[in-house]
Scaffold this motif. Structure first.
Motif, mmCIF file in Angstrom:
data_model
loop_
_atom_site.group_PDB
_atom_site.id
_atom_site.type_symbol
_atom_site.label_atom_id
_atom_site.label_comp_id
_atom_site.label_asym_id
_atom_site.label_seq_id
_atom_site.Cartn_x
_atom_site.Cartn_y
_atom_site.Cartn_z
ATOM 1 N N GLU A 1 32.281 55.538 17.241
ATOM 2 C CA GLU A 1 33.277 55.687 16.166
ATOM 3 C C GLU A 1 33.198 57.076 15.558
ATOM 4 O OE1 GLU A 1 35.365 53.282 15.753
ATOM 5 O OE2 GLU A 1 34.275 51.754 16.893
ATOM 6 N N PHE A 2 34.248 57.450 14.834
ATOM 7 C CA PHE A 2 34.217 58.688 14.063
ATOM 8 C C PHE A 2 33.177 58.533 12.950
ATOM 9 C CE2 PHE A 2 38.893 58.809 15.299
ATOM 10 C CZ PHE A 2 38.675 59.660 16.367
ATOM 11 N N TYR A 3 32.763 59.651 12.388
ATOM 12 C CA TYR A 3 31.779 59.620 11.308
ATOM 13 C C TYR A 3 32.324 58.835 10.109
ATOM 14 C CZ TYR A 3 29.117 61.074 7.288
ATOM 15 O OH TYR A 3 28.385 61.061 6.139
ATOM 16 N N ASP A 4 31.498 57.920 9.601
ATOM 17 C CA ASP A 4 31.891 57.117 8.447
ATOM 18 C C ASP A 4 30.641 56.761 7.654
ATOM 19 O OD1 ASP A 4 32.858 55.330 6.612
ATOM 20 O OD2 ASP A 4 33.326 53.755 8.059
ATOM 21 N N GLU A 5 30.462 57.419 6.536
ATOM 22 C CA GLU A 5 29.242 57.189 5.733
ATOM 23 C C GLU A 5 29.125 55.718 5.313
ATOM 24 O OE1 GLU A 5 26.763 59.394 5.268
ATOM 25 O OE2 GLU A 5 25.630 57.903 4.108
ATOM 26 N N ALA A 6 30.261 55.030 5.180
ATOM 27 C CA ALA A 6 30.233 53.628 4.741
ATOM 28 C C ALA A 6 29.606 52.703 5.787
ATOM 29 C CB ALA A 6 31.652 53.160 4.415
ATOM 30 N N ASP A 7 29.460 53.192 7.021
ATOM 31 C CA ASP A 7 28.857 52.374 8.087
ATOM 32 C C ASP A 7 27.322 52.433 8.073
ATOM 33 O OD1 ASP A 7 29.442 50.795 10.629
ATOM 34 O OD2 ASP A 7 28.124 52.384 11.414
ATOM 35 N N TYR A 8 26.758 53.332 7.232
ATOM 36 C CA TYR A 8 25.297 53.530 7.234
ATOM 37 C C TYR A 8 24.579 52.526 6.339
ATOM 38 C CZ TYR A 8 25.381 58.325 9.267
ATOM 39 O OH TYR A 8 25.508 59.417 10.084
ATOM 40 N N PHE A 9 23.398 52.095 6.772
ATOM 41 C CA PHE A 9 22.392 51.522 5.880
ATOM 42 C C PHE A 9 21.368 52.632 5.703
ATOM 43 C CE2 PHE A 9 23.857 47.661 8.074
ATOM 44 C CZ PHE A 9 24.088 46.822 6.999
ATOM 45 N N ARG A 10 21.285 53.206 4.528
ATOM 46 C CA ARG A 10 20.310 54.293 4.328
ATOM 47 C C ARG A 10 19.045 53.784 3.636
ATOM 48 N NH1 ARG A 10 21.637 59.183 6.382
ATOM 49 N NH2 ARG A 10 23.854 59.716 6.491
ATOM 50 N N SER A 11 19.097 52.525 3.192
ATOM 51 C CA SER A 11 17.918 51.944 2.542
ATOM 52 C C SER A 11 17.352 50.858 3.468
ATOM 53 C CB SER A 11 18.338 51.363 1.189
ATOM 54 O OG SER A 11 17.688 50.136 0.949
ATOM 55 N N TYR A 12 16.041 50.948 3.759
ATOM 56 C CA TYR A 12 15.431 49.961 4.651
ATOM 57 C C TYR A 12 15.472 48.557 4.050
ATOM 58 C CZ TYR A 12 12.282 47.833 8.006
ATOM 59 O OH TYR A 12 11.747 47.010 8.960
ATOM 60 N N PRO A 13 15.184 48.366 2.763
ATOM 61 C CA PRO A 13 15.297 47.010 2.187
ATOM 62 C C PRO A 13 16.725 46.456 2.295
ATOM 63 C CG PRO A 13 14.031 48.440 0.730
ATOM 64 C CD PRO A 13 14.581 49.317 1.808
ATOM 65 N N ALA A 14 17.739 47.298 2.084
ATOM 66 C CA ALA A 14 19.136 46.821 2.185
ATOM 67 C C ALA A 14 19.450 46.435 3.633
ATOM 68 C CB ALA A 14 20.096 47.899 1.692
ATOM 69 N N PHE A 15 18.914 47.215 4.580
ATOM 70 C CA PHE A 15 19.093 46.899 6.006
ATOM 71 C C PHE A 15 18.475 45.532 6.327
ATOM 72 C CE2 PHE A 15 16.486 47.076 9.954
ATOM 73 C CZ PHE A 15 17.496 46.858 10.870
ATOM 74 N N LEU A 16 17.228 45.331 5.876
ATOM 75 C CA LEU A 16 16.536 44.062 6.146
ATOM 76 C C LEU A 16 17.297 42.873 5.555
ATOM 77 C CD1 LEU A 16 12.687 44.434 5.654
ATOM 78 C CD2 LEU A 16 13.978 44.094 7.773
ATOM 79 N N GLU A 17 17.806 43.079 4.364
ATOM 80 C CA GLU A 17 18.552 42.014 3.697
ATOM 81 C C GLU A 17 19.807 41.658 4.501
ATOM 82 O OE1 GLU A 17 20.161 42.109 -0.656
ATOM 83 O OE2 GLU A 17 18.058 42.717 -0.605
ATOM 84 N N ALA A 18 20.505 42.680 4.986
ATOM 85 C CA ALA A 18 21.737 42.445 5.759
ATOM 86 C C ALA A 18 21.414 41.730 7.073
ATOM 87 C CB ALA A 18 22.438 43.769 6.034
ATOM 88 N N VAL A 19 20.341 42.140 7.730
ATOM 89 C CA VAL A 19 19.954 41.517 9.005
ATOM 90 C C VAL A 19 19.581 40.053 8.774
ATOM 91 C CG1 VAL A 19 18.175 41.511 10.795
ATOM 92 C CG2 VAL A 19 19.238 43.646 10.132
ATOM 93 N N LYS A 20 18.816 39.809 7.725
ATOM 94 C CA LYS A 20 18.368 38.427 7.450
ATOM 95 C C LYS A 20 19.542 37.543 7.055
ATOM 96 C CE LYS A 20 13.597 39.357 7.044
ATOM 97 N NZ LYS A 20 12.747 40.248 6.327
ATOM 98 N N ALA A 21 20.508 38.125 6.338
ATOM 99 C CA ALA A 21 21.675 37.352 5.913
ATOM 100 C C ALA A 21 22.481 36.869 7.125
ATOM 101 C CB ALA A 21 22.563 38.207 5.008
ATOM 102 N N THR A 22 22.544 37.699 8.185
ATOM 103 C CA THR A 22 23.322 37.297 9.362
ATOM 104 C C THR A 22 22.526 36.338 10.257
ATOM 105 O OG1 THR A 22 22.636 39.317 10.465
ATOM 106 C CG2 THR A 22 24.837 39.325 9.533
ATOM 107 N N GLN A 23 21.195 36.318 10.075
ATOM 108 C CA GLN A 23 20.359 35.408 10.901
ATOM 109 C C GLN A 23 20.371 33.978 10.367
ATOM 110 O OE1 GLN A 23 16.667 37.549 10.853
ATOM 111 N NE2 GLN A 23 17.093 38.636 12.745
ATOM 112 N N LYS A 24 20.806 33.841 9.091
ATOM 113 C CA LYS A 24 20.755 32.503 8.452
ATOM 114 C C LYS A 24 21.792 31.567 9.068
ATOM 115 C CE LYS A 24 18.653 33.804 4.115
ATOM 116 N NZ LYS A 24 18.947 34.424 2.851
#
Ligand code: TYD
Length: 130
Positions: A107-130
């Motif tokens: 994709e083209f560059y899009d800052e909104a696609d980034y997880f720049r915080s590791y805790p926020a990344f973990l939370e998002a991953v765990k939310a989709t695993q539920k």
């Protein structure tokens, strides 16, 4: 992933065809170069972006983490690239002098696609695993 390599006494040639040698069509290419000794890049994940990383020159290490398991890859061959699926945390370190890192991105560059915080990344991953 191993890429085609046309060996020649004049020098080797490798090519990458969008959607054929890598599992996505790329819209963007970027590269890291003039990397000072001891620098660390990455330190983020993406929500939807797919990427393929190739060492054009020199070497570096890529550390991947999907929130459960982690793995590292030593990248030092220009005919061998690493596919990084969405939602994988990556850190890139131990760049050799003169290293050049090429990235093909879906994709083209899009800052909104980034997880720049590791805790926020973990939370998002765990939310989709539920
Ligand atoms: P970043 O993706 O954080 O770099 P890396 O993962 O290689 O350490 O990007 C660094 C900066 O460059 C950031 O401010 C966003 C900007 N940038 C663009 O403007 N366009 C791009 O295509 C990329 C990859 C980054």
């Amino acid at each position: 992933m191993t890429l085609p390599k046309i060996e020649d006494s004049r020098g080797n040639l490798t090519f990458i065809e969008s959607g054929r040698h890598i599992p996505f069509d790329f819209k963007r290419i970027y590269y890291l170069y003039d990397i000072p000794g001891g620098a660390e890049r990455g330190g983020h994940a993406h929500s939807a972006l797919k990427q393929f990383i190739v060492p054009m020159s020199g070497s570096f290490d890529i550390f991947l983490d999907d929130g459960t398991d982690s793995r590292s890859f030593h990248m030092n061959r220009s005919y061998y690239g690493l596919y990084i699926a969405p939602r994988i945390w990556r850190e890139i370190r131990n760049f050799s002098s003169g290293a050049v890192l090429l990235v093909l991105a879906s994709e083209f560059y899009d800052e909104a696609d980034y997880f720049r915080s590791y805790p926020a990344f973990l939370e998002a991953v765990k939310a989709t695993q539920k």
